[in-house]
Design a protein around this motif. Structure first.
Motif: not given
Length: 850
Positions: A34, A36-37, A65, A69-71, A149, A152-153, A155
């Motif tokens: 992502d 955006k991260i 992070l 992030s919603d994770r 990372y 969290v990021a 995809r």
């Protein structure tokens, strides 16, 4: 050739500092992120592997992070002595994160007795990714940034699908203080171009180096003793989650490759851990690790060198809690780039290997989720069953030292071991444990295997080579009276928790005559130090006596502190106030006496009371002095006594004004480098009344250097065959080492260095081959090994036969002073409460030991 091509790629990486170069080098080819991260490079301002990242920047990135992030969410679970934050980043799917409390509660319920045969298909894999317990093994914290990372990021399907079935708990630095000590060093000496020569300063930190925490302790040995705030916070967090997998990332010599489990079969394994952990889980996950490392061309080895025995490791403690503890070792660059026997080892390459096995760990945790969940449930169910079959439990308690009782109970409860304070007396094998100071640990509990760890003595082993200690019976380290209870009757009492402190403080009645404090209390030295700092005259009893006190008639033992009121330089009200403050601080009791006339033994005006000299101590550090032992002493005095100690580098000894000090402490080390003139000056200082305290190899040095007129006992002669196969040399030599075992000694409780002990039997820890002969002075051997002294751990027959009768602690006189010589380390790892008193006595009463 693959490693050389990897190094070529690395050099290109370090030249092209782009996000894409970082991703291409570190991450799998199919990874998608992502935008955006922020990447670690975008946040830090430099590519990972080109600098050592400070801990505050690591925490800052983890916090970022969690913010974007919603994770992810970040929790602060504690702080270090130097006030660096201990943090854990939780990463999972957004749906799981929103329901995290229930996931956690359901997981803990599934392993909490009574354990039900319920459907666990919805359980998540709980993975604690722990990094950088040794501060100068820094690559893993950098890998933690990349791992965070990645999840969290990410995809791609591996991440998005994996996070549905897993909760990742990323602890980026177990040892922030040590890490920053090393990072500052490596960054300060980094060259441009980089210097790979191993002799360069960048690759050779100054003493005490960054491996250890603020107090120079190895935190990877502290999961059992919990001597330090970092470990205490981590264990509290651990028991909130009981993860299925715990990683423990390390670095080893630059000329090595990479190590992952399994460790050496049988000989290196903990005796209380079920075999399916080693035969099943370890081998199962080894497949994930070798496949991932094969893919990037990294060399590795398994099944040798490292062990899983000692419960205080970050990779062994989880095994005793139904998890899979995993140790990883990476060849270290000890800086940014270093020559090795095969190729140059680059910091970024070491990071990549740890990142690769981090991702493989999570893949395995997701792929083997049901296996892990069922293994942990079975582990705790069988623990209860085995405990029930064993029946009974353990009764313990010191009848005179509630401070030590309190510390042992605190340790048990921190490890979630059920402990009951008995409300009735009980006698076992001639020992009476009285209600109030008697405790019971039942075997039938989910922590049965930790109960075994605390109380069992093990002397039979598959192997004779140990990477670390071969004995860890914690009840012995506390010199805690204990006996096995095998009766059928239920022992009643109140289950204790962390609120129990064991203190006996009670306000003492004011007197104009004298106050008495018993020296057999563990924290009595803390009270004594406080009183001496306030300028009071304090005396110690060289003989026993009985006296009427505010608490009635009472018997007092050797070492009892007597503080007269009338002969002080402050008035009676202030003396009383100081007594109150000292005993409250130490959590112990004082007794007031209105007369010095005894009912038995000596009177309070007897010459058998000696006035205690306030210690003015310094300790030599640096050079080849053991930072571990120096740190243990420093922490002991800070934490248990509240006494400052002057620490002087061996290179600065010439600047010491010896008239300011009366006590010199020499931890293990060789002090010949001080030079003849300095050693002659120290010896003269001893003749004038100074006290030197030597530990282990410092004792050996003192004998070899003729600093004292003492001798070694006869060393055991090895029975070496005329010819042996070369491949067996390591095993043969290892079997002759004394790597860490426990022994019974006899302590002279009438000697000032033995004051405060009420029984002559005293367990000690031995991890050396120093055979110290008893001193020629018949009164100078304070602690001596018994015949057939082995209590727990491995020692070969030849060594054991020679240990019996040798000295563990002697006093050697020089003029008006003395040298107090410990063959063993009484402060080992902050867990030897039983022998700490010997060191306290050496410090406070050493000048009376002649």
């Amino acid at each position: 050739m693959k490693q050389k091509s990897l190094f070529t790629a690395l050099c290109l990486l370090l030249t092209i500092s782009t996000v894409f170069a970082q991703s291409d080098y570190f991450f799998p080819a199919n990874a998608r992120f992502d935008p955006k991260i922020p990447t670690p490079e975008q946040f830090l301002g430099y590519p990972i592997g080109t600098l050592h990242t400070r801990h505050d920047a690591i925490v800052g990135y983890m916090r970022e992070l969690a913010r974007v992030s919603d994770r992810a969410k970040l929790d602060t679970i504690g702080e270090t002595y130097e006030h660096r934050q201990l943090v854990v980043l939780t990463v999972t799917s957004p749906e799981n994160l929103a329901n995290l409390d229930e996931i956690q509660a359901a997981h803990v319920r599934a392993i909490t007795p009574p354990i039900q045969e319920e459907d666990l298909s919805d359980q998540k894999s709980i993975v604690l990714l722990g990094y950088n317990v040794h501060g100068n093994e820094p690559s893993s914290s950098e890998a933690a940034l990349l791992t965070a990372y990645y999840y969290v990021a990410g995809r791609h399907a591996e991440v998005t699908n994996g996070l549905k079935d897993a909760v990742l708990l990323i602890d980026p630095a177990f040892n922030p203080d040590g890490r920053d000590r090393h990072s500052t060093w490596a960054n300060s000496f980094k060259g441009d171009p980089m210097v790979s020569d191993p002799i360069d300063a960048e690759h050779n930190e100054m003493w005490p180096r960054g491996r250890t925490n603020h107090y120079w302790y190895d935190l990877n040995r502290d999961w059992l003793p919990l001597a330090h705030v970092e470990s205490q916070a981590r264990i509290d967090f651990y028991h909130q989650w009981y993860p299925h997998i715990v990683t423990d990332f390390h670095e080893m010599g630059t000329n090595s490759t990479y190590f992952f489990e399994p460790t050496k079969p049988f000989g290196s394994e903990n005796p209380v851990v079920p075999r399916d952990n080693y035969d099943g889980l370890n081998n199962l996950f080894a497949g994930y690790f070798h496949e991932s490392l094969d893919e990037i061309g990294s060399l590795y080895f398994t099944k040798e060198q490292y062990d899983n025995s000692y419960p205080g490791y970050g990779s062994t403690y989880p095994d005793i809690h139904g998890a899979l503890g995993l140790v990883f070792e990476q060849a270290s660059s000890r800086g940014h780039l270093q020559d090795s026997r095969m190729a140059k080892v680059a910091f970024a390459f070491t990071i990549k290997n740890h990142l690769t096995t981090s991702l493989a760990t999570v893949r395995g945790a997701v792929g083997e989720r049901e296996t892990l969940v069922n293994h942990q449930r079975k582990f705790f169910r069988t623990a209860v069953e085995e405990g029930k079959k064993a029946s009974g439990g353990w009764v313990f308690g010191d009848q005179t030292d509630e401070g030590r009782n309190g510390e042992f109970v605190d340790l048990l409860t921190r490890h979630r071991i059920k402990t009951i304070k008995l409300n009735e007396d009980i006698t076992l094998k001639g020992k009476t444990f009285k209600a109030g100071n008697a405790f019971y640990v039942p075997n039938e509990q989910s922590q049965y295997r930790m109960v075994r760890t605390m109380f069992e003595k093990v002397t039979n082993f598959y192997d004779s080579i140990f990477y670390d200690a071969s004995s860890w019976t914690t009840a012995l380290t506390y010199n805690m009276p204990h006996e096995r209870y095998t009766g059928k009757a239920v022992l009643n009492g109140e289950t204790v928790d962390r609120s129990y402190d064991g203190g006996t403080y009670a306000s003492v009645e004011k007197t104009d005559y004298a106050y008495l404090i018993e020296w057999d209390e563990y924290y009595a030295p803390k009270a004594l130090n406080y009183l001496l700092n306030k300028g009071l005259y304090v005396n110690t009893a060289f003989k026993k006596f009985g006296l009427k006190t505010n608490d009635g008639d009472k018997d007092f033992g050797y070492g009892t502190l007597m503080i007269p009121v009338a002969r002080q330089e402050v008035n009676a009200d202030l003396v009383h106030a100081y007594i109150e403050e000292a005993t409250e601080l130490a959590g112990i009791r004082a007794y007031s006496a209105k007369s010095g006339y005894s009912s038995s033994g000596i009177d309070l005006g007897s010459g058998s009371f000696r006035t205690i000299r306030q210690p003015k101590a310094l300790m030599l550090i640096g050079g080849n002095v053991s930072s571990y032992e120096a740190g243990e002493i420093w922490h002991l005095l800070d934490d248990k006594v509240g006494m400052p100690i002057t620490k002087v580098m061996t290179s600065s000894v010439g600047r010491i004004d010896w008239s300011k000090y009366n006590t010199l402490i020499l931890p293990s080390g060789n002090y010949s480098s001080l030079g003849k003139n300095t050693l002659d000056r120290i010896k003269q200082w001893v003749r004038e009344g100074g006290t030197v305290i030597t530990l282990r190899s410092a004792t050996s040095w003192a004998v070899n250097a003729k600093f004292v007129n003492e001798k070694f006992a006869e060393r055991p002669k090895r029975d070496v065959p005329a010819r042996m196969d070369y491949v067996t040399s390591r095993e043969f030599n290892g079997s002759n080492a004394i790597g860490g075992s426990m022994y019974m000694t006899d302590v002279d409780i009438t000697h000032p260095l033995g004051f405060g002990y009420t029984q002559r039997d005293l367990p000690v820890y031995r991890n050396h081959s120093i055979f110290l002969a008893p001193t020629s002075n018949p009164f100078g051997t304070v602690v001596q090994y018994k015949e057939n002294p082995l209590l727990g751990g491995y020692v070969n027959k030849t060594n054991l036969e020679k240990i019996g009768g040798t000295a563990s602690l002697i006093v050697s006189g020089i003029g008006r002073g003395s040298v107090i010589m410990f063959a063993d380390n009484p402060n080992f790892r902050g867990m030897w409460y039983g022998t700490n008193k010997l060191f306290f006595n050496a410090l406070f009463l050493g000048n009376m030991a002649r």
